[in-house]
Design a protein around this motif. Sequence first.
Motif, PDB file in Angstrom:
ATOM      1  N   GLY A 354       0.811  -1.211   0.000  1.00  0.00           N
ATOM      2  CA  GLY A 354       0.000   0.000   0.000  1.00  0.00           C
ATOM      3  C   GLY A 354       0.844   1.259   0.000  1.00  0.00           C
ATOM      4  O   GLY A 354       0.524   2.243  -0.690  1.00  0.00           O
ATOM      5  N   SER A 355       1.940   1.242   0.744  1.00  0.00           N
ATOM      6  CA  SER A 355       2.812   2.414   0.824  1.00  0.00           C
ATOM      7  C   SER A 355       3.473   2.707  -0.529  1.00  0.00           C
ATOM      8  O   SER A 355       3.563   3.869  -0.953  1.00  0.00           O
ATOM      9  N   LEU A 356       3.932   1.663  -1.204  1.00  0.00           N
ATOM     10  CA  LEU A 356       4.591   1.852  -2.502  1.00  0.00           C
ATOM     11  C   LEU A 356       3.603   2.328  -3.561  1.00  0.00           C
ATOM     12  O   LEU A 356       3.937   3.188  -4.392  1.00  0.00           O
ATOM     13  N   ILE A 357       2.388   1.768  -3.556  1.00  0.00           N
ATOM     14  CA  ILE A 357       1.365   2.216  -4.512  1.00  0.00           C
ATOM     15  C   ILE A 357       1.031   3.682  -4.279  1.00  0.00           C
ATOM     16  O   ILE A 357       0.933   4.485  -5.224  1.00  0.00           O
ATOM     17  N   ALA A 358       0.870   4.070  -3.027  1.00  0.00           N
ATOM     18  CA  ALA A 358       0.569   5.464  -2.702  1.00  0.00           C
ATOM     19  C   ALA A 358       1.734   6.382  -3.082  1.00  0.00           C
ATOM     20  O   ALA A 358       1.517   7.493  -3.599  1.00  0.00           O
ATOM     21  N   ALA A 359       2.968   5.930  -2.841  1.00  0.00           N
ATOM     22  CA  ALA A 359       4.138   6.744  -3.179  1.00  0.00           C
ATOM     23  C   ALA A 359       4.227   6.966  -4.691  1.00  0.00           C
ATOM     24  O   ALA A 359       4.543   8.069  -5.157  1.00  0.00           O
ATOM     25  N   SER A 360       3.944   5.915  -5.457  1.00  0.00           N
ATOM     26  CA  SER A 360       3.946   6.040  -6.919  1.00  0.00           C
ATOM     27  C   SER A 360       2.913   7.059  -7.378  1.00  0.00           C
ATOM     28  O   SER A 360       3.201   7.934  -8.208  1.00  0.00           O
ATOM     29  N   ALA A 361       1.697   6.952  -6.828  1.00  0.00           N
ATOM     30  CA  ALA A 361       0.636   7.886  -7.214  1.00  0.00           C
ATOM     31  C   ALA A 361       0.971   9.318  -6.799  1.00  0.00           C
ATOM     32  O   ALA A 361       0.632  10.273  -7.503  1.00  0.00           O
ATOM     33  N   GLY A 384       4.925  -1.011  -9.560  1.00  0.00           N
ATOM     34  CA  GLY A 384       5.112  -2.434  -9.847  1.00  0.00           C
ATOM     35  C   GLY A 384       5.537  -3.222  -8.619  1.00  0.00           C
ATOM     36  O   GLY A 384       5.051  -4.325  -8.384  1.00  0.00           O
ATOM     37  N   LEU A 385       6.434  -2.645  -7.821  1.00  0.00           N
ATOM     38  CA  LEU A 385       6.859  -3.315  -6.595  1.00  0.00           C
ATOM     39  C   LEU A 385       5.691  -3.491  -5.634  1.00  0.00           C
ATOM     40  O   LEU A 385       5.521  -4.548  -5.028  1.00  0.00           O
ATOM     41  N   GLY A 386       4.882  -2.441  -5.506  1.00  0.00           N
ATOM     42  CA  GLY A 386       3.740  -2.522  -4.597  1.00  0.00           C
ATOM     43  C   GLY A 386       2.690  -3.503  -5.079  1.00  0.00           C
ATOM     44  O   GLY A 386       2.223  -4.353  -4.309  1.00  0.00           O
ATOM     45  N   PHE A 387       2.330  -3.414  -6.353  1.00  0.00           N
ATOM     46  CA  PHE A 387       1.278  -4.288  -6.864  1.00  0.00           C
ATOM     47  C   PHE A 387       1.733  -5.746  -6.907  1.00  0.00           C
ATOM     48  O   PHE A 387       0.940  -6.657  -6.654  1.00  0.00           O
ATOM     49  N   GLY A 388       3.002  -5.964  -7.196  1.00  0.00           N
ATOM     50  CA  GLY A 388       3.504  -7.333  -7.255  1.00  0.00           C
ATOM     51  C   GLY A 388       3.436  -8.054  -5.922  1.00  0.00           C
ATOM     52  O   GLY A 388       3.379  -9.284  -5.867  1.00  0.00           O
TER      53      GLY A 388
END
Length: 520
Positions: A354-361, A384-388
């Motif tokens: 969740g943190s990586l997806i939010a950081a990407s956005a 990609g790291l977050g979703f994977g």
Amino acid sequence: MLTNVAERRPRMIVNRELRTGKASPKGLVLAICCLSLFIVSMDVTIVNVALPSIRVDFGASVSDLQWIIDGYTLTIASFLLLSGSMADRFGRRRVFQIGLVVFSLGSLLCSIAPSIGFLIFARVLQALGGSMLNPVAMSIITNVFTGARERARAVGIWGAIVGVSMAFGPLVGGALTETVGWRSVFWVNVPVGVAAIILCAVFVPESRAAVARKLDPLGQLFVIVALVSLVFGLIEGPRQGWSNPLIIGLFVLTAVAVVLLARHESRIREPFVDLRFFRSIPFSSATITAVCGFAAYGGFLFVNALYLQDVRGLSAFHTGLYMLPLAVATLVCSLISGNLVARFGTRPSLVLAGSLIAASALVLTTLTADTPVLVLFGAYVLFGLGFGMINAPITTTAVSGMPRSQAGVAAGLASTSRQTGSSIGVALAGTVTAAGAAGVIGPAFALATHPFWWIVIGCGAVIVILGITASTPWARRSTERIAHLLADAEPADAKPAQAPAGRAAAAVAAGPARSDAGIR
């Protein structure tokens, strides 16, 4: 040997083994099932990079492009559980073959579509076949690979294929669209489908559950009405106007369908959607996490395919290359996420995802027509790291503490949530960006995406919160309180021996615990 197999599979009839006295080569059966998974999963992502070319050829609107994607994912979400139940009742190989035929026919019709309406119809037909493949193939795998270790290995390969197909779909789609044309992203499925049909007839054993779950057509209808009316309203709202009686009526219809579904499902013995699952905090958290994660992913691909080609002027192939960092990051984390969950539990993976997806956005909230390429690549890698990392903890959380007899159903509902989330994500992405850019694709589109990226940040935050909440002792106790209710709901002659609740999640994480515990 057959006696031992029969003892481990009391509810299972494997016709081919009984006739010939020997099983089909397991590796070949796995390859056939993975082949079907590959083409169905890839079709979720491969079409995204072809959307601008389709828009030019047909003069399609943004909402038309949304329906090309959502017609596929919505249909799979609506019929996935029904297809699994039909396979248990009428034979898994039979339903699997029918699915291959329908999927191949739908792909062929997509490739020769003369209009945008025909293309959307063909996508729905294609998805109807696809809904008969993935859950049924998983059931076939769990019946062929009866040992816990070999089943875990087979399920691991299955999961890797999902990561590969979804991650590299944009790259393959871009290459085909630029070199051959957008229609090629559909017709490549036809020879693969035909080969799978022949191989399935020769090598895949037939199997069915001796006591299959009863069909629930009314529950199925309510699910379809709720999903279609919700997504239809989101997609058509900007074009029709949010105050249009049709749009308001669609959202009212969604609410009515949900209420009627809840009322109906609570009154029958074998419901299409067992509402008692949602009394489990981990299961409810897994469902919401799946919706949020896949909504972010579906919208991410949809928006970026349009941005890279229509704003930055890239070709379809170069669009696929630009998304390669996303693909590689997703693949790497998909391959290791299961081991991370097994070693550290679901909380670290979900919090990080969740943190990586939010950081990407958050990075993409500054998106402009000339954002530096390195910034784009950084955002793609983070996403990609977050979703994977999200798939393995979703499944593990969904089935954690559930009776082993209900593990397949819980996993099936989680899979339905993934497809539903993807549909909602594409609907929201197109709706938000089209409204902000007045329906015009061009330089202004980059700025119009900013509200959507804030929605993705919210999805990431929800995933983090649920990842923490679902692993608390309070949440685990909520599952323990309903475990006996779900176990008691099984027919007396179909109830298997159950493992202690604390071991159920570990058993399912390695693969469904019983031969007929596939997604129904």
